[in-house]
Write a protein that holds these residues in place. Sequence first.
Motif, short mmCIF file in Angstrom:
data_model
loop_
_atom_site.label_atom_id
_atom_site.label_comp_id
_atom_site.label_asym_id
_atom_site.label_seq_id
_atom_site.Cartn_x
_atom_site.Cartn_y
_atom_site.Cartn_z
N CYS A 128 0.77 -1.25 0.00
CA CYS A 128 0.00 0.00 0.00
C CYS A 128 0.80 1.30 0.00
N ARG A 171 -4.46 1.14 2.76
CA ARG A 171 -4.51 2.55 2.42
C ARG A 171 -5.98 2.95 2.52
N SER A 195 -2.54 5.48 5.95
CA SER A 195 -2.57 4.04 6.14
C SER A 195 -3.14 3.73 7.51
#
Lengths: 295, 981
Positions: free
Chosen positions: B420, B780, B785
């Motif tokens: 991510c 994400r 995050s």
Amino acid sequence: MTLPLIFDIRHGSMDDGPGIRTTVFFKGCPLSCSWCHNPESQRMEAEIFWDAQSCVGCQACHAVCPGGASAVLPEVTLHREKCTACGACTEECPSNARSLIGKHYPVEELVRILLLDRGFYRATGGVTFSGGEPTLHVEYLSTVLQTLKKENISTALQTCGAFDLENFRRHLLPYLDLVYFDLKLCDTTSHLTYTGFGNELLLANFSALSREMGKRLVPRVPLVPGITATELNLTEIARLLRELGITTYQLLPFNPGGIEKRRLLGQPFSPEIPESFMDRDTERRLRELFRSTVR
Amino acid sequence: MEYTQLTDLRLSEFTLSNLPLLNELRTRTLAEKPRVCIERARYVTDSLKNTRNSGEPIQLRYARAVKGFLARKSPQFFDGNLLAGTTTSKPFGAPVYPELTGLTIWPELETISTRKKNPLIIDSADVNELNFEIFPFWLEENILEATRRRTGNPGNLKLFEKLVFFLAGKAGALSHTVPCYRVALERGVDYLIAEALRREHKIIAQGLLSKADKQQAIFYRSVRIALEGVRDYAANLSRGAAKLALAETDPVRKSNLEAMAEVCAQVPAGPARTFREAVNSLWILQVAIHAENINMAISPGRLDQILYPWYRADLDSGDLTVAEALELVGCLWLKLNDNTNLVPETAEELFGGAGTVPAVTVGGVDGQGEDAVNDLTYVILKVTELLQTRDPSVNARYHPEKNSRDYLARVAEVVATTKCVPAFYNDSAAIRTLVNQGVSSEHARDYAIIGCVELSASGRSYDASSSILLNLVAALELALFNGKRPVTGDLQIGPRTGDLESFTTFGEFLSAFHAQLTWLIGQAVQLNEEFGRTHQEKLPSPLLSALFEGPLESGKDLISGGALYNASGATHIGFADVVDSLSAIEQLVFTDGRFTLPQVVAALKDDFEGNEPLRLWLANKAPKYGTDHPVAVKNSTSLLAFLYETYQGYVNYRGGRYRPAFWTMTNHAGQGKLAGALPNGRKAHVSFASGITPVSQAAPDLTCCMRSVARINPLHIPGGEAFNLKMVPVDTADDLESLTDAVEAYFQAGGLHVQFNIMTYQTLVEAKAHPDRHPHLLVRVSGYSAYFRDLNDAMKDEIIARTAYDSRTGAALPLPAGYRDRLPANEPAEKMIVSGDMLNSALALPLAKFVDCITSEIVEEFLEVLLDLMKMVFFFDDDYRKNIEGFAGRYLFRSVDRSITISAVFAQGKLHVDEEEIPDPHVQVIFKDGKALMNFLLAENPDILGAMLRQEVTPEGNLNYLYKFAYMARHLQRMATGRVS
Ligand code: SF4
Ligand code: SF4
């Protein structure tokens, strides 16, 4: 020029050649492989995907169907024998339980669509023609290819190999950067049994082109469990490649997606075709066998 | 490429096993449970109490409070981290900012440790200190209540408190900025102090001072005072490390402590001489900023540029190895994870799972427009790849002409490993956008990311990027319902813009929508201006001002417009859903005439019940944003342009302009839960699409989706945007090439930002079902995050239901079963556990009644019983009575039908209850019935949002008084049910 039917144009594909590609799927194929994962590509004529599971019973299809192919009693049904695939019901169906497989695209329209993703092609990507069998439509395909070449777009073709070599050489080959050539079964009888087509012409075309095209010709072998993915067949194909000095090839993992699509087409599927992907170990073993034989 | 000397950009020889220190620290960090730390609240409050009557201006009082806290802040060394300094007194701490939203956790103080979603551990002594000592001081003083008092509780404030129209970020934070660390690292804080002193003296030396001169002199003095606090803290760290070193027997730890003692004796007071000193100096400054500014998106910025001179010098001289650099950067990453936000249960719904989002930016071009990627860029990428922690949020800039393909490919590879991060930014689009906002080319080229995705001329622009979070769906509903919204019932909220029958063209309907939107934006902007003024009056930022370009030169605090550039950010929720709704109305109602608008709206009211074909038409057959359909393209482009023009027409209280943005954190899930069905076929209560991302399943393939978003004019989204893509798998070298190609092409086409989740539906569905098997699955969200486990269910579902694109075929993969037509998760309410423990026989009767009341369905008398019990317990229980010693509070409770009116007045350590209205209550609570009020005050997982929306309970007035009351009520509940002794 007669316009061929195209049943899908897929953007952003990374599986149909190098880089990011747009892939055009033509309808119609001289072969009729029982395992085909795009069975909607086989017939030349337009067809209807009919997914009873997503139907909400609104009866809009019935109201617009000119030939009485869309019945609603006792339940919503598609009578394929009466259906002309005119597509009227697919326009009106809110749930997309009906969709039309096969549309015509004038050359300019197709090229416009193929250039939409031009930015994504970068150094390696481009356009791939697949099917069905694209070479059934030489004139159309040749025109599209020439236009793309003028735009400096890299091109690739996926073929079963059933074409007239001279025509191919003259109208298509000069505008193709890559040709993916299917090799399915080495044994002629089995080939006929499973694909409805002998393999003599195909093999002859393959050998001829391999001499002319070198690395631009990439053989692809579908791994269908129990049919093409047998040790015997794979060894034979691998030997052929060794004889021709070919070292670049692709083994395509089996994709059972054809089963669901045959349901949508109202076609039976061969009980011989497995319903799941090949297990990893078998696939690895077969790949290794193939690799060692080619070397 | 002159800055890149590494031969292996991957630094493949390094792994967590040959960097054991990082491995160990990482394990510890991930295992750490968050704890509330009250140190800051204690010392800041203490200082402000002491200076209350000093007659000094707030600038100096606040600077003294910041300094007082920093000087008294305990030096802590929890583990073997190479960097000294901690944000809080806990290994993983949530600091308390009573000036902002700290008081919202008052009701929960005794339950926050055990609540279901993201509990925070708090010591009971600290609960008492907050309840008795700290919070009472702030009853009238935090930003929200000070604004209410000053402005007389205007309509826009009430609108904000309904929460479903817009959120006013400034009630909770300004922060959201990229400070300038460069000067402090190069020259030291002492230099800045001397500079402030010199400037102050220069003004004073003029003799006769104008009001403005005096203001400037005060500002310079406040800077000096606040910075002295930083020096004091570093000195304490140095002494603390030296002391521990003496006692330490482990030789490695001992020498590390000695090194830290030496480092902190030098920095940040003096210039950093080594890479280690530079990194530690930066970290201490980051900690110090949080003494003054809430820990939300204070973003360190372009660390590969800022720290590079020391890195290069030390590496060249042989004083530093690449392994040591990796360790130091890794230590900084783990330090950045040492704090979290204090979030009340209700807000978990809207923002759940976020870290503090300190954004780090790497790559791109330098001030001259040349390739700025250097070895340190790759060191930072490697650390990001190895550690995979929630913070910092790492952002990779890429300039299509200047940066190398190798660099982009390496970033893509890190994305493939971490699944991510980093997010990608297009330099040429971002720089153009900032220049268009009046930023000089050189400063624009030095941009960095704030928090989620906001663009900032780093260290020079005070962007307040999280000022307004506006719900676009609210404006659409107001247009569809002539100024009302289904969730707020019969209230006439917006202007009357016409009955449905009156719209004969799409243009007429669009004008109504624009009128509602303009009105709503006007409300949000006005309120933000008021909050801004309160900040100017109450919360100067002398410390942050010192670490910025502009304030020292102009003699003005950041909050007064001292930065070189000023802006306010307004982000938008529900963009894709609104665009698709507009397109569906245009195409199916006004162009094709297939349905009438009243037909569509009637179906919306019933959530399409009994009209699935209509819903499917809207969902399947209307033009979608995310495709090349001209109607969708027109409506998306014109909505962006409209918002841009509208916001740019406003100048904020610092002299800058409002910048629209399109990131949503988790608000699209939270607001989605509270919105009715929409004309794009979305059912009621389902999450909206995130950021600027098209609605899931709208775009048939990956490139189509990217093309559509790339078409957006970046000049119209100066605040930034979050474009979330899910793609699988990225395993092979070819996949990686394709990912790199896709990003490059998206940028060539003009895209500004994109971020990926490289994961399948199945992975996420499995992680939702078994959170404990995937404790650190990082995803994400919308610009930041989060650990998937920490998200609320609505947000988990939204992430699962984002379209995954097959990286091989490019096609959108169909959603998993159960996600095609999602309904919000309905969780059964927790049952209350009751035990009959009673404290005192005299209390037996009221307690029994109270227990009866809260455990049975007969709750009409709940309030009377509660207040009766309160009175008794005040009388008997010395500890409980402390709650109201010196407290004067006037409460009025009234049922909607006016059958119950009860006033409760706390004065002189007593509670007086009466069945009559009282004038000027601090807070008035209007409730539907006893049960609603009880749930509102006592429920274990209170659905406060829902209760307010359904108008079951409507508080009006100072909310802090309500928080305090809720705390007292919940304490009684815990007594009654035997959970406190
Ligand atoms: S395609 Fe045409 S003929 Fe076939 S069912 Fe639909 S409407 Fe009837
Ligand atoms: S139009 Fe589609 S949904 Fe309606 S009855 Fe026919 S197949 Fe079913």
